[in-house]
Structure formats: C-alpha cells, structure tokens
Write a protein that holds these residues in place. Structure first.
Motif, short mmCIF file in Angstrom:
data_model
loop_
_atom_site.label_atom_id
_atom_site.label_comp_id
_atom_site.label_asym_id
_atom_site.label_seq_id
_atom_site.Cartn_x
_atom_site.Cartn_y
_atom_site.Cartn_z
N SER A 105 0.79 -1.20 -0.11
CA SER A 105 0.04 -0.12 -0.04
C SER A 105 0.88 1.17 -0.05
CB SER A 105 -0.94 -0.05 1.01
OG SER A 105 -0.23 0.24 2.48
N VAL A 106 2.07 1.14 0.66
CA VAL A 106 2.90 2.35 0.44
C VAL A 106 3.44 2.39 -0.84
CG1 VAL A 106 5.03 3.15 1.48
CG2 VAL A 106 3.42 2.02 3.16
N GLU A 107 4.13 1.23 -1.53
CA GLU A 107 4.42 1.50 -2.81
C GLU A 107 3.37 2.03 -3.48
OE1 GLU A 107 7.29 0.60 -3.64
OE2 GLU A 107 8.01 -0.43 -1.87
N SER A 133 10.40 6.43 11.38
CA SER A 133 9.18 5.84 10.70
C SER A 133 9.16 4.35 10.34
CB SER A 133 8.73 6.60 9.49
OG SER A 133 9.97 6.62 8.69
N PHE A 134 8.22 3.76 10.22
CA PHE A 134 8.37 2.28 9.35
C PHE A 134 7.23 2.16 8.52
CE2 PHE A 134 7.20 -2.06 9.02
CZ PHE A 134 8.58 -2.73 8.85
N HIS A 135 7.48 1.95 7.29
CA HIS A 135 6.66 1.74 6.33
C HIS A 135 6.66 0.12 5.49
CE1 HIS A 135 5.74 6.10 6.70
NE2 HIS A 135 7.03 6.47 6.55
N GLY A 136 7.47 -0.78 5.85
CA GLY A 136 7.72 -1.91 5.11
C GLY A 136 8.76 -2.11 4.64
N GLU A 224 -1.45 4.66 7.70
CA GLU A 224 -2.55 4.29 8.72
C GLU A 224 -2.41 2.65 8.68
OE1 GLU A 224 -5.54 6.25 10.53
OE2 GLU A 224 -5.09 8.36 9.65
N VAL A 225 -1.50 2.28 8.26
CA VAL A 225 -1.51 0.51 8.27
C VAL A 225 -1.55 -0.04 9.61
CG1 VAL A 225 -0.02 -1.30 7.73
CG2 VAL A 225 -0.18 0.54 6.01
N GLN A 226 -1.09 0.61 10.59
CA GLN A 226 -1.13 -0.05 11.85
C GLN A 226 -2.22 0.92 12.72
OE1 GLN A 226 1.99 -0.75 15.65
NE2 GLN A 226 2.82 -0.96 13.58
N ALA A 227 -2.28 2.29 12.51
CA ALA A 227 -3.16 2.98 13.58
C ALA A 227 -4.59 3.17 13.23
CB ALA A 227 -2.48 4.42 13.86
N ALA A 251 -3.89 -1.52 6.01
CA ALA A 251 -3.57 -2.69 5.61
C ALA A 251 -3.94 -3.67 6.87
CB ALA A 251 -2.36 -3.13 5.10
N LYS A 252 -3.21 -4.27 7.56
CA LYS A 252 -3.19 -5.22 8.82
C LYS A 252 -4.51 -5.56 9.17
CE LYS A 252 1.08 -3.49 11.08
NZ LYS A 252 1.76 -4.91 11.27
N PRO A 253 -5.40 -4.70 10.11
CA PRO A 253 -6.54 -5.39 10.49
C PRO A 253 -7.78 -5.43 9.31
CG PRO A 253 -6.64 -3.01 11.15
CD PRO A 253 -5.34 -3.37 10.28
C1 LIG Z 1 2.79 2.10 9.55
C2 LIG Z 1 3.09 0.72 8.75
N1 LIG Z 1 3.42 0.88 7.47
C3 LIG Z 1 3.66 -0.28 7.02
C4 LIG Z 1 3.94 -1.43 7.28
C5 LIG Z 1 4.15 -2.65 6.47
O1 LIG Z 1 3.21 -3.47 6.57
P1 LIG Z 1 3.46 -5.15 6.14
O2 LIG Z 1 4.21 -5.66 6.95
O3 LIG Z 1 1.82 -5.52 5.88
O4 LIG Z 1 3.90 -4.97 4.50
C6 LIG Z 1 3.87 -1.60 8.80
C7 LIG Z 1 3.81 -2.81 9.47
O5 LIG Z 1 4.39 -2.86 10.64
C8 LIG Z 1 3.40 -0.44 9.44
O6 LIG Z 1 3.35 -0.40 10.85
#
Ligand SMILES: Cc1ncc(COP(=O)(O)O)c(C=O)c1O
Length: 399
Positions: A105-107, A133-136, A224-227, A251-253
C-alpha cells in the motif's frame, strides 16, 4: 520433526521468534500446542482487531469461499466494489486501490504521488519521510522507512527520500521552501508511529503540515497501516486531528486477519492513475474484500469505537499508575486508544515480553527498550487488570 525443528530447517531465518507454537485462538485468547492459554496484547502485530473467531467475519469468509475466491481485476466483483464504497463513504477518500499488504500500500501511495506530480503539480519525484518511521520492507517502503537498522545490508536504497525529525514542521518547511523545494512531491508519515515506539504527532504540527502541503500542491500521505481502522479509538487516526490527507494507506486489520492492503485517495490525486499505471494479481480479491466488509461493519457498529476509547482510557490510567510505581525503571508511557507503549530506561523489552509469555500474556517489542501493547479492540478492563498485575510482578523483580 516437530514444528519448531521443521521451521528452523526449512524456513529462511528472517524472524526472531518467541519459543512458542500457537494452534488456536478464541475471543482475546490464544492457545499453544500444550493447551496453555495466553491473553493476547499483540493481535498478530495489530491485525486481529476483533480477536479470534468473530462470527460475522467467519461467516463472510465461509460464504464467499463457496462462491468465488479469485478471478483477477480483469473483471468486476461485488465484494470489492462494496468494500470500496464503505471505505470512501466513511473517510476523506473518493477512490481506493486494493493490494495485499502494508508495504504494497505504501508502494502504491508513493507511485500515485509521483504520477500526480508528473501529470499535474509538475513537481519533482522526491519524498519527505520521517526519522523513526516504519513503512515496510519492499524497496520503496524501505527507502521511506527512517530507521537505519532496517536499511543495513540492502543499500543502495531508492533515490529521493529525505528523512526529517518527526513532529518538527520547520525541517519540512526548510526543504519545501528551500532552493530545491520544487523537487518534492510528497510528505509521508504515520500520524501515530507504531514500530517507532508509539510516537503520537501533535495536533498543531499536522494542521500546519496540511496547510503547507496544500499550499504547495504536495501530496500528504498518511500511513495508517497500523493505527487506522479503530486502533486509536477513532475509525482513522487522522480523525483526531481535524485534517485530511490526500492519500492514506491501510492494511493489517482490514480483512479480519486475511492479507489485504489499500491505498485511499481524494479525487484530485486519484485521477492521476489510469489503466495500466498500477496493478496486482490478487489485489482486492472477492474473498478478502468480503471478509473486510464484514470486519468494517463490525468496527463501525454503534458504540464499538466508544468502547475502544473507554478501555483505552483505562489502559492509559493503568500505565500512568505503573510509571509512578516504577519511576526508576519506566522512562515513559504513551497511549492513544488501544495502542500503547511502555518505555524502560534500560530494561530490554524483549526480556519483559519473554517473562510475560511465562505468565500467559503475549505482547510485542518495538524498540530495544519499548514494549508495545496492541490488544484486540474487544479487550475488557478485567483483561487489562490481569496484564498490569503480571507486569507489576515482573518489575518487582528488577527493583
Ligand atoms: C505503519 C506501517 N506501515 C507499513 C507497514 C508494513 O506492513 P506489512 O508488514 O503488511 O508489509 C507496517 C508494518 O508494521 C506499519 O506498521
């Protein structure tokens, strides 16, 4: 060979796993192969927001499995269309692109921002992202991620990502208003940084950032993948701030535990994508979107998010109590809705997580000294009490 031995022999060694094989989930509990019960404050890394065995999600999956699992995006399917409608009607967005994970989704978000810049705003390709930050883990998402430990061994990363301090408008202003300001097409950030340690952005910062990016026709991307999706007590984290992004990743949930990702965007930005620009074979397949629609209906039921806020406040109070009691060990506690962190001065969070497993609780660690709590959103106050008692018992041993 047992499961652990098979895993070690045949699966690539990319994960530091806890010494635990899980076989079953029920409500907020997980069970290991010996039948021991664990109260879940991890949710499969903020995925299982409805816990285990939610009837509506299960029924949707079972019914859709019998009809159609996959067909590709060469055709229309009802579950995909209906889920897109739900997401748009309940958010700032006008259009959705479905994919299969957070990183994807970030891509998609970065590609959308770049093509928008090329077609409409006539800005460059560079993206401003945040430190910590963390995006994958895919190359685009990894390049946006602002933590060296994830980059190590994979350089060179993609060109064109500039990392600035989180919650610091000035550093973004400096880039955008600087001599090469036209180079930047997007700012990406998590309104609540998850993996970075549960760092919550300031209201004034996000408001000012929204103004700055709007004035310069720079895409504002909220990850907002996590939050997102109820975790913070609002449907989406941006709703705490009174600002709307141009693009948002989820994504996630979203599909109740099945793999899914989504890029949401306003019409102005989404119109940059045309047929052939972006695609994925599995994205938005009927099975996962049927599950996601059921998940979404559950979390948007009247009163559901009020309960998350209520339990979240209870967790917050409990954590602050813990901090006062163990002020020599706990440096900080941070919390919004049902995502929280306990930051220790020097205790390794992994040690606490392992001790909690012995006590029958699952948690996750986000930084060396930060323990994260992301329980299912259906967790009850008595569950919180049980966890706090266990943490107290463990921390007494460090005094
Ligand atoms: C904010 C955020 N973006 C992106 C990701 C990446 O998601 P995925 O592990 O489903 O590729 C995560 C995973 O922890 C995340 O917390």
């Amino acid at each position: 060979m047992d499961t652990k031995e098979l895993t070690k022999k045949y699966i690539m060694n990319t994960y530091g796993r806890f010494d635990l094989t899980l076989v079953k989930g029920e409500d907020c509990f997980l069970y290991d192969e010996n039948g021991k019960k664990y109260l879940d404050f991890a949710s499969g890394i903020a995925v299982n927001n409805l816990g285990y065995g939610n009837k509506a999600v299960e029924d949707a999956v079972i019914s859709q499995v019998k009809k159609l699992i996959h067909t590709s995006n060469y055709f229309y399917t009802e579950p995909q269309a209906k889920l897109a409608e739900k997401l748009c009607v309940n958010s700032f967005a006008d259009k959705v692109f479905f994919c299969n994970s957070g990183a994807e989704s970030v891509e998609g978000a970065i590609k959308l921002a770049r093509i928008y810049a090329g077609k409409f705003s006539k800005r460059g390709y560079k993206v401003i992202a945040m430190q910590n930050s963390f995006h994958g883990r895919t190359f685009g998402a990894l390049s946006a991620t602002g933590q060296d430990k994830y980059h190590s061994g994979f350089e060179p990363l993609l060109n064109g990502f500039e990392h600035v301090k989180f919650n610091d408008l000035e550093s973004i202003e400096k880039l955008i208003k600087g001599e090469n300001g036209k180079d930047y097409c997007a700012v990406i950030l998590e309104p609540v940084q998850g993996e970075g340690g549960v760092n919550i952005s300031d209201k004034e910062y996000l408001k000012a950032l929204r103004n700055l990016t709007a004035q310069n026709d720079i895409s504002l991307i909220f990850d907002e993948v996590q939050a997102g999706l109820g975790r913070t007590g609002k449907l989406f984290a941006y709703m705490h701030y009174g600002v709307e992004p141009d693009i948002m990743t989820l994504a996630k949930p979203l599909a109740g535990g099945l793999p899914i990702g989504a890029v949401l965007a306003n019409e102005k930005t989404a119109k940059a994508f045309e047929p052939g620009n972006h695609a994925t074979t599995f994205g938005g397949g009927p099975l996962v979107t049927a599950a996601a629609a059921a998940f979404f209906d559950e979390i948007t039921k009247e009163g559901f998010l009020d309960e998350v806020v209520n339990t979240g406040e209870y967790v917050n109070e409990a954590l602050n109590g813990l901090k006062s009691k163990f002020s020599g060990l706990i440096k900080d506690v941070r919390s919004i809705g049902l995502i929280s962190a306990i930051e220790f001065y020097s205790i390794k969070s992994k040690d606490i997580a392992v001790k909690l497993i012995d006590e029958g609780f699952l948690t996750t660690t986000v930084q060396d000294t930060v323990l994260r709590l992301t329980p299912p959103l259906i967790i009850k106050k008595n569950h919180v009490d049980l966890l706090m008692d266990a943490i107290v018992k463990i921390l007494e041993g460090y005094k």
